[in-house]
Design an enzyme around this catalytic site. Structure first.
Site, short mmCIF file in Angstrom:
data_model
loop_
_atom_site.label_atom_id
_atom_site.label_comp_id
_atom_site.label_asym_id
_atom_site.label_seq_id
_atom_site.Cartn_x
_atom_site.Cartn_y
_atom_site.Cartn_z
NE ARG A 31 -4.25 -1.66 1.75
CZ ARG A 31 -5.22 -1.98 2.59
NH1 ARG A 31 -5.08 -1.74 3.87
NH2 ARG A 31 -6.32 -2.55 2.14
CE LYS A 203 -17.14 -17.15 9.10
NZ LYS A 203 -17.45 -16.11 10.07
N GLY A 359 -7.48 -9.04 0.03
CA GLY A 359 -6.43 -9.40 0.99
C GLY A 359 -5.60 -10.64 0.74
N GLY A 382 -11.79 -5.06 1.11
CA GLY A 382 -13.22 -4.75 1.19
C GLY A 382 -13.66 -3.75 0.14
P1 AMP Z 1 -11.16 -14.50 3.16
O1 AMP Z 1 -10.64 -13.45 4.09
O2 AMP Z 1 -12.62 -14.70 3.21
O3 AMP Z 1 -10.62 -14.34 1.75
O4 AMP Z 1 -10.61 -15.86 3.72
C1 AMP Z 1 -9.26 -16.17 3.78
C2 AMP Z 1 -9.07 -17.29 4.73
O5 AMP Z 1 -9.78 -18.43 4.31
C3 AMP Z 1 -7.63 -17.71 4.85
O6 AMP Z 1 -7.17 -17.40 6.14
C4 AMP Z 1 -7.66 -19.21 4.62
O7 AMP Z 1 -6.88 -19.94 5.54
C5 AMP Z 1 -9.12 -19.56 4.82
N1 AMP Z 1 -9.47 -20.78 4.11
C6 AMP Z 1 -9.28 -21.05 2.81
N2 AMP Z 1 -9.68 -22.30 2.52
C7 AMP Z 1 -10.15 -22.84 3.65
C8 AMP Z 1 -10.69 -24.11 3.99
N3 AMP Z 1 -10.82 -25.08 3.09
N4 AMP Z 1 -11.07 -24.31 5.28
C9 AMP Z 1 -10.94 -23.34 6.19
N5 AMP Z 1 -10.43 -22.11 5.94
C10 AMP Z 1 -10.03 -21.87 4.68
#
Ligand code: AMP
Length: 401
Positions: A31, A203, A359, A382
């Protein structure tokens, strides 16, 4: 940047919200690097830069006695790094954002110099978009430049409200903001097709709006990471202990039905690297994603999925990537994300336009040194998500008035 900057005190909002280690050294400077062209331009054109930024969440992480943890969140930590980047430029730090000391330091500031104001979020009015605070900020500068794309989805005093106090001729986006908007717009408006969106991360609930929007305009949507298991379970799969949002199963089915109706191809991982524990040391085995044994969980996409996803990516002309394919922070579950990063780089070499936004996928691309092999790496997590969802970001809207 269509502003007269000569002998002007330029109030510049950047996003210096960068990760620091326990010695308060910058560990990822993406950044800061992103904002440097704008800072250098202001100085070259004969202006002085008064830099505003936030760092972390000081209002949410106060000390036990209820006071701000200045030691942890001061923007002073960034000054040595910035000084080094701006060799030969005098970079000073002001221990307040607004007030008497800030006014005096701004008054003494000369063209070609930089003054970094203290963390904007030390002021309780910042995150409320407080008008009085914004007015005080505005008084510090002759003109206002907003280059903080990473915070453009927040309607805060320094990112949005402050712009009200400058006429259209006295405010402008910086180069980073311009580039972010131009690249995201390239994906949204008349992209070369096929357009493939790769969505991963933890999620479904964080990315519902994005997924809905993608089904409206993408040709292919690849779903990986933890969020894939909610879709796989919704289709009747046994996903063991994989990350599932049971309250989103209906929504997952709705999204799948909408995609089918719109003839958008949704790709879910056929197989997974599964483990018997959420740990790098767990027992591991490749399993069909819909047949993960009880007590086991899918922590990365498997070889078949990597191959299928790679084939789709290599046939694409526009690629958008947000979110890792697995728990890439743990080495045994990083392969899927790495393979996808390589495929995106390869497709880019073949002429595709690729935007990596958000991110963790950005961190993955940076870690692998592939950041210069994709078309654009966004500095906004975001903010990029909300832009792609089709929202008008407050930090952008405020500049139009
Ligand atoms: P996000 O911030 O929603 O992009 O999520 C990123 C996070 O998702 C990272 O810290 C990953 O470790 C987690 N992640 C990715 N794949 C999986 C999975 N199969 N099970 C649990 N966590 C996951």
């Amino acid at each position: 940047m269509n502003l007269d900057l000569k002998n002007k005190k330029v109030l510049l909002r950047v996003d210096f919200n960068v990760p620091l280690n326990d010695k308060y050294q910058v560990t990822d400077d993406t950044r800061i690097q992103g904002a440097l062209p704008t800072i250098k331009h202001i100085l070259k054109e004969g202006g002085a830069a008064i830099i505003m930024s936030h760092l972390g969440r000081p209002q949410k992480k106060k000390k036990e006695d209820g006071s701000i943890d200045v030691e942890k969140f001061t923007l002073k930590h960034i000054v040595p790094f910035l000084s080094k980047q701006l060799k030969g430029v005098k970079v000073m730090f002001c221990p307040v954002t607004v007030g008497k000391e800030a006014k005096e330091m701004v008054k003494a500031l000369k063209s070609g110099q930089v003054l970094v104001l203290e963390n904007t979020r030390f002021n309780p009015g910042e995150e409320k978009g407080d008008k009085e605070l914004a007015k005080k900020m505005a008084k510090l500068g002759d003109v206002y430049v907003n280059d903080a794309f990473g915070t453009a989805h927040r309607e805060h005093a320094s990112t949005a409200t402050v712009a009200q106090f400058f006429t259209p001729k006295k405010k402008s986006f910086g180069f980073l903001m311009d580039a972010e908007i131009a690249n995201a717009t390239k994906v949204l408006n008349n992209p070369d097709r096929p357009l493939t969106a790769i969505v991963g991360g933890a999620k479904v609930s964080d990315k519902i709006l994005l997924l809905e929007k993608l089904i409206d305009f993408a040709d292919n949507v690849i779903v990986g990471g933890g969020m894939a298991y909610t879709f796989l379970k919704a289709q009747g799969g046994n996903v063991g202990n994989s990350l599932v949002e049971d309250d989103r199963l209906k929504l997952a089915n709705k999204l799948l039905a909408k995609a089918k109706k719109k003839k958008v191809n949704i790709y879910l991982p056929k197989d997974s690297m599964a483990a018997d524990d959420f740990s790098a040391k767990a027992k591991k085995a490749v399993k069909y994603s819909k047949r993960i044994p009880k007590g086991w969980m899918g922590l990365d996409i498997g070889e078949k999925a990597q191959k299928e996803f790679t084939d789709v990516i290599l046939k694409s002309k526009t690629i958008l990537w947000n979110g890792p394919m697995g728990v890439f922070e743990m080495k045994p579950f990083a392969k899927g994300t790495k393979t996808i990063a390589k495929a995106v780089a390869k497709a880019t070499k073949k002429g595709a336009f690729s935007l990596v936004g958000g991110g963790d996928s950005v961190a993955a691309v940076n870690q692998m040194g592939l950041d210069d092999q994709v078309s654009y790496v966004s500095t906004g997590g975001g903010a990029m998500l909300e832009f792609l969802e089709g929202k008008e970001l407050p930090g952008i809207k405020a500049m139009k008035g």
